[in-house]
Design a protein around this motif. Sequence first.
Motif, PDB file in Angstrom:
ATOM      1  N   ALA A 374       0.836  -1.199   0.000  1.00  0.00           N
ATOM      2  CA  ALA A 374       0.000   0.000   0.000  1.00  0.00           C
ATOM      3  C   ALA A 374       0.872   1.250   0.000  1.00  0.00           C
ATOM      4  N   GLU A 378      -2.802   5.291   1.486  1.00  0.00           N
ATOM      5  CA  GLU A 378      -3.608   4.085   1.708  1.00  0.00           C
ATOM      6  C   GLU A 378      -3.215   3.395   3.011  1.00  0.00           C
ATOM      7  N   HIS A 382      -5.663   2.884   6.339  1.00  0.00           N
ATOM      8  CA  HIS A 382      -5.936   1.554   6.909  1.00  0.00           C
ATOM      9  C   HIS A 382      -5.532   1.494   8.379  1.00  0.00           C
TER      10      HIS A 382
END
Length: 648
Positions: A374, A378, A382
Motif C-alpha cells: 500500500a 492508503e 488503513h
Amino acid sequence: MNSTSLLLFSIVSLFLVAANGFWETESLLKFKKSLVIGRAGALESWDRKNPTCTWTGVLCHQGKIWGLRLENIELSGSLNIEALTSLRSLRSLSFMNNKLNGPFPEFKKLGALKSIYLSNNQYDVEIPRDAFDGMGWLKKLHLENNKFVGEIPSSIAKYPKVLEVRLDGNRFTGQIPEFTHELHMLNLSNNGLSGPIPKVLSKMDRKMFEGNKELCGEPLDMECTSPYNVSSEPKKRSKKKTSKFLYIAAAVVAALLAILIIIGVIIAICRRRRNKQPPLSADGEPSSLQKRAGIQDSDKGQSSCHSQNRTAKRMIHTTKLTFLRDDKEKFELQDLLKASAEILGSGCFGGSYKTVLSNGSNMVVKRFKHMNNAGSDEFQDHMKRLGRLKNDNLLPIVAYYYKKEEKLFVFDFVQKGSLAGHLHGHKSLGQPSLDWPTRLNIVKGVGRGLLYLHKNLPSLMAPHGHLKSSNVLLSENFEPLLTDYGLIPMINEESAQELMVAYKSPEFLTQSRVTKKTDVWGLGVLILEILTGKFPDSFPQANQEKEETMVSWVKSIFKGEWTQELFDQEMGKTNNCEEEILKLLRIGLSCCEEEVEKRLDIREAVAKIEDLMKEREQGDDDFYSTYAASEADGRSSRGVSSEGINLA
C-alpha cells in the motif's frame, strides 16, 4: 432396516443410562461408608431400592446429580472424595454445620466443582498449598468457623471465576495471597494474618479484615512500614502534611531536572545531526534498539538543526510516531531508539523488541518487513481503521512509524506472553501448564475477537488472516488478546502467500482463493492445537504425494469417543469434563472442513463455543433457585439451615 436400527439405538441408549445410574448409586453408597453419621436415620433413604435423586441431600437436575447437601446431621470423620469422581455432573458440595475433621478433603479431584461449603466443622489442619489446583470453575468457597492453621493456600487466589471466599474464624497465619481480581465477597476476619492487604482488595469493607492484629494497609487504618510491620499508631495529620510537602518539593525538583534533561537532549541531538551520525548511547555506541533491530536512521535527513524549513519539516514528518490511542502518554521515536531493548522473538515479518521508556513504561516494538503493498495515504487510512477497533480480545496498536523501507508498530507489553509459549514452552520457562477451564476460556475469547473483526472490517476477505498461537497473547487473567490482525491489505502479495496463515488454508492451496471462512479454518486449527498440545507446523511428511496435517492426524485418531492419546497430557485433571472437551473438539473439526461450503461461518462457530460455556454456567444457578423455593418448607422440617446459603 431403519426401524430395526432405531430400536437397537434405543436399547443401547437405555442400557447406557441404566449403567450410568448404577455407577452413580454405587459411588454414593461408597461415599456413605466413609461417613460417621451422628443423627440416627439421617441417610436412611440412601438405599438401592430408591432412585438416587430421591435420596436425602442429593440434588438433581434432569436426572443428573449436580449437588450434595448433607448439613446439620452430625457427620464426623473424613470425606472420601475419590468415591465421588464418577459423578460427572457434580458441581456443588455442602457439609456445613457438622463435626468433620481429619485431613483436608481432596476437592481438586473434582475439577468441575463450582461451590464448596465446609463452614462450622472441626478441621484443625493446614490446607495444602496446591489444594485447589485445577479447579478453574470454582466460584464459592466457604471454610469459616473451623480451626484451620498455616497459610492461606495460594491456589485459591489464581482463578478469575472465584467470587466468594469465607475464611473467617480460623487460625490462618502469614500473608494474604495476591488475588488476580476483585471478589464479590471475601471475609478473612478473626485469624492471625499479617502483612499488607493486596491492592486489589483495598476497597473492600474493613470488617472483612478485622481481628488480624498484624494486617496493615487499606482499608484498615494501620500503615505498613518496611518490610510490612504494622505501625502501632494511627495516621496523624502532621505526617500527612509533611508527606504532602515532601511530595510537592520532590515534584518541583523532578520538573526542573526534566527541563534540564530535555535541554541537554535537544543540544545533543543537534550536535549529532550536524555530524550526520546515528543516535549514540552514553558510551558512544548506537542505541540498543538500533543495534538489535538494525533500524536505519537515513530518513532523518542530512541537515543540521539550522537547516532550511523545508528540510526540517520533512525530517519531522518522517521521524514522527503516529499515535492511534488517545489514552496513552505520548513519546517520540527518539525515546524508543534510546531505550534499552530486549529481543522477544523473530517472526516471519520481522523481530519484536521489548523496550523500557524513561517513564518506566514497558512497550513492544514490532518491525515489519514486506509491507510495501500500500502507498503512504492508503497505509495511513488503513491504520486509522485499525486504530478505531476496540475490543477486550484485541491488543490495540498504540502507535506506528511509517517509512517506505520499513514500518514499526508499537504495542503495550503483555506480561504473560503468547499462547504458543504456554502450550509448547511452559516447562522450559518454569510455568504451569494451562488447565481445561483456562483453555476453554481462551477459545471463547479468541472466537469473540474474530467475530468482532469480521463485523468491523467487512471489506476484508480475511479480517485477521494470520491467526496462530504465537499471535494470541495472554493477559494477567489469561484473557486472550489477538495481534497481527488486518495485515493482508498492507503485506506484499508474494510475501503474504508465502508467510501468512490464511494462504495455507485448503481453499487457497487448491483453488488459490481466500474467503470469509478462511479465518474460521484458522480458528479450528487453533482449537485442535489447544486440545492436543501439538504444534501445527511440526507434522512430518506422511508420503511423497501428500503431507499429514494436524487436521488429518486428528481425524485419523478421533472416532467419535474419548481417546486419551489425542489430548494434551499436560492439561491436567479432566475429571467430569470429557464430554465438554469432546464437544469443543467437534466444533474445531467443523471449523476445519476442507470444503468451504460445509465449514461453519464465524457466527455459528462462536455461538457453539458460547453455548458450551453456558452449559456449565447456567443450569446450576437456574435450577437451584427453583429447587430452593420448592424445598424451603421441607428444609425447615428436616432441621436444615437455609441461612446465607446458595449452592449454585
